[in-house]
Design a protein around this motif. Structure first.
Motif, PDB file in Angstrom:
ATOM      1  N   MET A  35     -44.567   7.808  14.732  1.00 30.55           N
ATOM      2  CA  MET A  35     -43.445   7.733  15.671  1.00 30.55           C
ATOM      3  C   MET A  35     -43.278   9.073  16.383  1.00 30.55           C
ATOM      4  N   LYS A  36     -43.076   9.018  17.665  1.00 32.30           N
ATOM      5  CA  LYS A  36     -42.873  10.230  18.450  1.00 32.30           C
ATOM      6  C   LYS A  36     -41.499  10.832  18.144  1.00 32.30           C
ATOM      7  N   ILE A  37     -41.484  12.101  17.780  1.00 27.89           N
ATOM      8  CA  ILE A  37     -40.222  12.776  17.469  1.00 27.89           C
ATOM      9  C   ILE A  37     -39.560  13.242  18.761  1.00 27.89           C
ATOM     10  N   GLN A  38     -38.311  12.845  18.939  1.00 32.70           N
ATOM     11  CA  GLN A  38     -37.566  13.211  20.139  1.00 32.70           C
ATOM     12  C   GLN A  38     -36.223  13.830  19.754  1.00 32.70           C
ATOM     13  N   ILE A  39     -35.623  14.462  20.718  1.00 31.70           N
ATOM     14  CA  ILE A  39     -34.338  15.115  20.515  1.00 31.70           C
ATOM     15  C   ILE A  39     -33.269  14.069  20.151  1.00 31.70           C
ATOM     16  N   PRO A  40     -32.349  14.370  19.224  1.00 31.38           N
ATOM     17  CA  PRO A  40     -31.300  13.404  18.868  1.00 31.38           C
ATOM     18  C   PRO A  40     -30.410  13.064  20.067  1.00 31.38           C
ATOM     19  N   ASP A  57     -31.837  20.169  25.096  1.00 35.42           N
ATOM     20  CA  ASP A  57     -32.565  21.426  25.109  1.00 35.42           C
ATOM     21  C   ASP A  57     -32.136  22.200  26.346  1.00 35.42           C
ATOM     22  N   ILE A  58     -31.752  23.431  26.160  1.00 34.71           N
ATOM     23  CA  ILE A  58     -31.377  24.283  27.297  1.00 34.71           C
ATOM     24  C   ILE A  58     -32.533  25.238  27.525  1.00 34.71           C
ATOM     25  N   LEU A  59     -33.303  24.992  28.560  1.00 34.81           N
ATOM     26  CA  LEU A  59     -34.582  25.656  28.771  1.00 34.81           C
ATOM     27  C   LEU A  59     -34.457  26.912  29.632  1.00 34.81           C
ATOM     28  N   PRO A  60     -35.480  27.802  29.558  1.00 39.42           N
ATOM     29  CA  PRO A  60     -35.520  28.934  30.487  1.00 39.42           C
ATOM     30  C   PRO A  60     -35.428  28.437  31.925  1.00 39.42           C
ATOM     31  N   GLY A  61     -34.669  29.139  32.731  1.00 37.18           N
ATOM     32  CA  GLY A  61     -34.386  28.696  34.097  1.00 37.18           C
ATOM     33  C   GLY A  61     -33.009  28.077  34.189  1.00 37.18           C
ATOM     34  N   THR A  62     -32.530  27.512  33.068  1.00 40.29           N
ATOM     35  CA  THR A  62     -31.173  26.966  32.959  1.00 40.29           C
ATOM     36  C   THR A  62     -30.314  27.798  32.024  1.00 40.29           C
ATOM     37  N   VAL A  63     -30.919  28.287  30.960  1.00 36.94           N
ATOM     38  CA  VAL A  63     -30.159  29.008  29.935  1.00 36.94           C
ATOM     39  C   VAL A  63     -29.504  30.270  30.491  1.00 36.94           C
ATOM     40  N   GLU A  64     -30.063  30.798  31.588  1.00 34.87           N
ATOM     41  CA  GLU A  64     -29.479  32.005  32.185  1.00 34.87           C
ATOM     42  C   GLU A  64     -28.058  31.761  32.680  1.00 34.87           C
ATOM     43  N   ARG A  65     -27.768  30.544  33.128  1.00 30.21           N
ATOM     44  CA  ARG A  65     -26.399  30.204  33.554  1.00 30.21           C
ATOM     45  C   ARG A  65     -25.452  30.255  32.356  1.00 30.21           C
TER      46      ARG A  65
END
Length: 422
Positions: free
Chosen positions: A1-6, A11-19
């Motif tokens: 089974m593919k593991i995915q985020i609950p 996920d707050i990724l680089p490019g967004t996390v700076e905000r």
């Protein structure tokens, strides 16, 4: 089974996390100016803390908490909000005994509520909140509201609406409670099961019900403001006078309530009036809770605070098309030509970073053109090129990307040169 985020997390990724970093830094900065100090409490606490500190009759406790048993058969809960934990720590660590009072705290961290995920409402969300414990002065009510409004304005929001109300003192609330019971009792069977159980335990919570909000009895329910005694009226007038003196606009809404028994006097919410923000306009809420410390086994201590969602703040910024002034890019990108130059760049890169210069280099053995493309993608202000021939001469070629200006600089002086430029 593919593991995915609950579900209900992100996920707050680089490019967004700076905000996120920007607004969290702004929150810490404004708290420092208002003389609030950070507190960090555990992600999980005893379930009883939230049952007593949030309230048995609330939706949070009844329906939304992530509760589990540990190996010692103790009931623990992922924190659904920050106030109860902050007050627990205030009591447990005897902060009430410190000479400097009131105790002024702030927190920023993840909270957890099991509810249907939707825009601006996650199962794991980040909350920024403050608590001021130890003062009955209405001036600190105004200070708490002013801090929240100042924070929103300083990050760039303009379409704000502040709504305030008074819940009165214990005497006023008791009179209002009886009036609510009289108002709803004869037809309470028309309401949801939650409201029916709240009638005796905490009838004020009925006014918060989402299912029955359109019932005709809601519109005609007695307002707390009509049951305020003289002392409570004067307290509320003082809070309003302080807000007016600070040029903070507000609207008095008699229907605004905070449903817990220990809430009293000032209650407030801050909303967004921005077009396209969504049906749920509330950005934050707060109020005075003069009985909470005692409820958690501490001494009689007044308190007031607020909490806001960082997710909803970012949504409001998007709705108003606010661009945050986030500094991007590197100060310098190092480019090498030849094995000797490549080896020399590793200690040079460390030297630049040790002197406060944001720098990086290639680690994939790219060609010269590709290295320049990487520098451009990373928005480097300067590119410093070192080849084996320059290495023999003890120089490095530095190009300013904005102007195209290029010059040779001694390897022994490159750090000072870039520090002057940057």
């Amino acid at each position: 089974m593919k593991i995915q985020i609950p579900r209900g997390t992100q996920d707050i990724l680089p490019g967004t996390v700076e905000r996120w970093q920007y607004v969290e830094k702004k929150a810490r900065d404004i708290c420092s100016r208002f003389n609030y100090q950070e507190i960090r409490t555990p992600i999980f606490e005893s379930t009883e803390l939230f049952q007593r500190g949030v309230g048995e009759t609330t939706d949070v406790v009844q329906k939304e908490m992530y509760t589990f048993k540990d190996r010692g058969d103790r009931s623990l809960t992922l924190r659904p909000e920050g106030t109860a934990a902050a007050v627990r720590s205030f009591v447990e660590n005897k902060l009430f005994g410190q000479p400097q009072q009131p105790t002024k705290l702030y927190y920023i961290g993840p909270m957890f509520r099991y509810e249907r995920p939707q825009s601006g409402r996650m199962r794991q969300f980040v909350q920024f909140g403050i608590e001021a414990l130890g003062s009955h002065d209405p001036a600190i009510d105004a200070e708490v509201i002013a801090l929240a409004m100042s924070f929103y304005k300083e990050v760039g929001l303009k379409r704000l609406k502040l709504v305030i109300n008074s819940l009165g003192d214990t005497e006023s609330r008791t009179a209002h409670r009886q009036a609510l019971m009289n108002h709803f009792s004869s037809r309470v069977n028309e309401f949801c099961s939650d409201c029916q159980s709240r009638l005796e335990k905490n009838p004020l919570r009925i006014l918060d019900c989402k299912k029955d909000r359109n019932h005709e009895l809601m519109a005609s329910a007695p307002a707390i403001i009509d049951y305020l005694n003289e002392e409570s009226k004067q307290y509320f007038k003082k809070v309003q006078a302080y807000l007016q003196a600070m040029d903070i606009d507000f609207v008095v809404d008699p229907n605004l309530v905070r449903g817990l028994d220990y809430y009293n006097h000032t209650a407030f919410e801050i909303m967004s009036d921005a077009d396209g923000f969504g049906a749920i306009t509330t950005l934050s809420g707060g109020g005075r809770y003069n009985g909470l410390v005692q409820e958690l086994d501490g001494p009689e201590t007044p308190g007031i605070g607020f909490a806001l969602s960082i997710e909803r703040l970012l949504m409001a910024l998007d709705a108003e098309n606010v661009e945050l002034p986030i500094e991007q890019g590197l100060d310098c990108y190092l480019v090498s030509l030849g094995d000797g130059a490549k080896d020399r760049l590793t200690p040079l890169l460390y030297q630049l970073r040790a002197n406060g210069i944001k720098a990086d280099k290639d680690y994939l053995n790219k060609k010269l053109k590709a290295q320049f493309k990487t520098a451009d993608r990373l928005q480097a202000k300067y590119v410093a090129v070192l080849g084996d021939e320059e290495l023999e001469k003890g120089i490095i070629s530095v190009k300013e990307m904005a102007t195209g200006e290029q010059q040779e600089v001694s390897l022994t002086e490159i750090v000072d040169f870039l520090k002057r430029k940057i």
